[in-house]
Design an enzyme around this catalytic site. Structure first.
Site, PDB file in Angstrom:
ATOM      1  N   GLU A   1       0.819  -1.220   0.000  1.00 16.99           N
ATOM      2  CA  GLU A   1       0.000   0.000   0.000  1.00 16.99           C
ATOM      3  C   GLU A   1       0.850   1.266   0.000  1.00 16.99           C
ATOM      4  O   GLU A   1       0.565   2.226  -0.711  1.00 16.99           O
ATOM      5  CB  GLU A   1      -0.936   0.014   1.204  1.00 16.99           C
TER       6      GLU A   1
ATOM      7  N   HIS B   1     -11.532  -5.747   8.469  1.00 19.57           N
ATOM      8  CA  HIS B   1     -12.081  -5.394   7.157  1.00 19.57           C
ATOM      9  C   HIS B   1     -13.326  -4.525   7.269  1.00 19.57           C
ATOM     10  O   HIS B   1     -14.046  -4.371   6.297  1.00 19.57           O
ATOM     11  CB  HIS B   1     -12.462  -6.656   6.362  1.00 19.57           C
TER      12      HIS B   1
END
Lengths: 314, 330
Positions: free
Chosen positions: B66, B135
């Protein structure tokens, strides 16, 4: 190299006189790296730098007065007084900072290189970082990405043996950095960073390889800072004998001796250069002293560009 | 998309995809990059088919890095490209928060105005699908805290379809939050809707008894609550913030000036949330308009649990919004 050395020596005086403040990280001893690498780059190439970047900026051609004004926090500084010593920028010279987050400049450097690759431009992005950054995940993420995508990126690790006060062997399980970089499938060399000719030669070879389309290259430049990490650092972690040993390899002294050995009229030349640089720095300090400060009403400028010059939206 | 003048049924996912397709067709500086955006078709199917249309240079699969690929987006934006970076969830964006905060949001200022970063970052947010804590979080307020970026939360099909173009036209970084529970939402979408004004919140349903204020994935719950309240004779106004930074406190204040009561709904944790900021603004700017304390319906202060009953209990639900509105109305 002399310009960088003398500029920073003046910075020490100005810091002691409280004319400039903040963190000031000196490059003294490492000048051969900035000068040698920049000699291999063209004006179209991009340079991404660190917080120890006075040398990179001067070697890239940023005017000493723009850098000095930035240290003074003046509007005429190369970052308008918003950056200071650690955040020098000059987009006209494709000089992209000035990142004070160790390894923080590496991913954007990959992006600059990616943009060139997508547009088919034969340019190189050069990213300077230290051995401390090599321990960050961002170095490894970027090296992987650059090799995977064949990006035209020159990774220049200035290995000065200390990440702040932490010695290389106390921060790295494997201290052979070039070997580790090579594991990403890119050409990687370790070079004597105290020898400006060796640095320039290695950088030229790497840049030629990158321009030929062979993807990223890595240089580990073995160098040393003669001063402490920053002006705040009492430098208790280094052995005096070690510092003296490295000072005997001073890149400026070595080059001078080599030229003298070659029979060049180096002493007269040096005296002339010294005078010119002293004038240049005097002028930069004088200009910075007289430069205006930005009014406090402009505090919120440059937060967003949509209304640059006005108070920004919140 | 369809014949002009008619409305076509589409999904939130398809609306986002159409926006991406339009952006890449109209500007060759635009490219999409992120985890599984190419061959996989996007972790949530948003970019399905775009690799075939635009090729691997412009629909670029990245490693699970990321920080590197968001940072690469920043560099590409500095060099004149218009990258769109997709991060799978806001939870994972924390690995790139250094790049977003210390570089994307900061370079313009730190460089004295020399380095605008025209980068668009898309990511999913929110809970409701039993994906457990790592998540499911709603961290929009983390991003709304940062000067130098714009933060968007498209809650409707129209915003999903039309927010991307003005986001790409913004010279500064824009972060777009797509709520995971909205991807399958479907309905009619006018083919030539007006372009979205990113500076203003939208009054989605007018009313005069209480202002229900929210953004993103909670909007459908707000409509359901407004329907229930209407059945009880309470005429609720629904305000969709759309943009979390800069926050359009003006539209909210104007609504409260009409209704004199406010219920703020935010799936994020109450402490330090967008709801907290909005409540403070109302206290500062609308104190004398308020006939009742501001009510907040927020996520419980717990990492989102997996078990369905617990997850439901951790999130704002229609019944809780209705109850809060009744308390406000008194």
């Amino acid at each position: 190299m002399l310009r960088i050395r003398r500029f920073e020596e003046r910075c020490v005086e100005l810091y002691s006189a409280s004319k400039i403040r903040g963190f000031v990280h000196l490059y003294i001893g490492e000048e051969a790296v900035a000068v040698g690498v920049n000699a291999a780059l063209s004006p179209e190439d991009a340079v991404v730098s660190t917080y120890r970047e006075h040398g990179h900026a001067l070697a890239r051609g940023l005017p000493p007065e723009a850098i000095m004004a930035e240290m003074y926090g003046r509007t005429t500084g190369c970052s308008g007084g918003r950056g200071g010593s650690m955040h020098l920028f000059d987009v006209s010279r494709r000089f992209y900072g000035g990142s004070a987050i160790v390894a923080g400049g590496l991913p954007p450097a990959a992006g600059l290189a990616l943009a060139d690759r997508l547009r088919g431009l034969p340019r190189v992005t050069c990213c300077f970082f230290g051995d401390g950054a090599f321990a960050e995940g961002e170095f490894h993420e970027t090296a992987n990405l650059a090799a995977l995508w064949d990006l035209p990126l020159l990774l220049v690790c200035e290995n000065n043996l200390y990440a702040m006060g932490t010695a290389l062997a106390r921060e790295h399980a494997q201290t052979d950095l070039a070997m580790r970089a090579a594991s990403y499938g890119m050409p990687a060399w370790a070079v004597d960073g105290m020898d400006v000719e060796a640095v320039a030669q290695a950088a030229r070879r790497a840049v030629e390889g990158i321009r030929a389309g062979t993807g990223p290259h890595f240089l580990e430049l073995r160098t040393y800072r003669f001063r402490a990490h920053s002006m705040y650092d009492p430098d208790r972690y280094r052995d005096k004998a070690e510092i003296e040993r490295w000072k005997s390899r001073d890149p400026i002294g070595r080059l001078t001796e080599r030229m003298r050995d070659d029979g060049e009229p180096v002493d007269e030349e040096l005296a002339r250069i010294e005078r010119r640089i002293a004038d240049e720095i005097d002028h930069a300090v004088d200009a910075a002293e007289r430069a205006p400060e930005e009014p406090v009403e402009d505090l919120l400028r440059h937060v967003t560009s949509a209304r640059a010059g006005e108070v920004n939206r919140q | 998309m369809s014949t002009a003048g008619t409305q076509e049924t589409t999904t939130y996912r398809e609306a986002l995809r159409e926006a991406l397709r339009e952006a890449m067709r109209s500007d060759d500086r635009v490219f999409l990059m992120g985890e599984d955006v190419g061959r996989y078709g996007g972790c949530f199917g948003v970019s399905l088919g775009l690799l075939e249309e635009f090729g691997p240079d412009r629909v670029r699969d990245t490693p699970l890095s990321e920080s590197a690929f968001v940072g690469a987006g920043i560099g590409a934006a500095l060099a004149g490209m218009r990258p769109i970076v997709e991060i799978m969830t806001v939870n994972f964006s924390l690995l790139a928060l250094d790049q977003i905060l210390n570089n994307a949001a900061t370079l313009l200022h730190m460089s004295g105005g020399q380095l605008p970063v025209p980068l668009v970052i898309r990511m999913t947010t929110g809970a409701g699908r039993q994906l457990a804590a790592q998540h499911s979080h709603s961290l929009e307020s983390f991003y709304a805290h940062i000067p130098g970026i714009r933060v968007l939360a498209p809650a409707t099909l129209e915003d999903a379809r039309h927010m991307l173009a003005p986001a790409l036209a913004d010279p500064d970084p824009v972060v777009i939050f797509e709520h995971g529970s909205l991807y399958n939402a479907s309905g009619p979408l006018a083919p030539q809707a007006a372009s979205v004004d990113l500076d203003h919140a939208a009054v989605r349903r007018p009313g005069d008894a209480v202002s229900l204020i929210t953004y993103g994935g909670s909007l459908p719950k707000m409509f359901a609550a407004a329907d229930e309240l209407a059945a009880d004779g309470v005429d609720a106004e629904v305000v969709d913030l759309r943009t979390l930074r800069p926050l359009d406190a003006g539209t909210v204040a104007a609504s409260v000036a009409r209704t004199h009561r406010a219920v703020v709904v935010d799936e994020a944790w109450r402490t330090g949330s967008v709801a907290a900021e909005l409540s403070a603004r109302l206290a500062e700017e609308s104190f004398y308009e308020l006939d009742a304390p501001v009510e907040r319906v927020c996520g419980a202060e717990v990492p989102i649990p997996y078990a369905r009953r617990l997850e439901e209990a951790a999130l704002p639900q229609t019944a809780g919004i209705v109850a809060a509105a009744h308390r406000a109305v008194g």
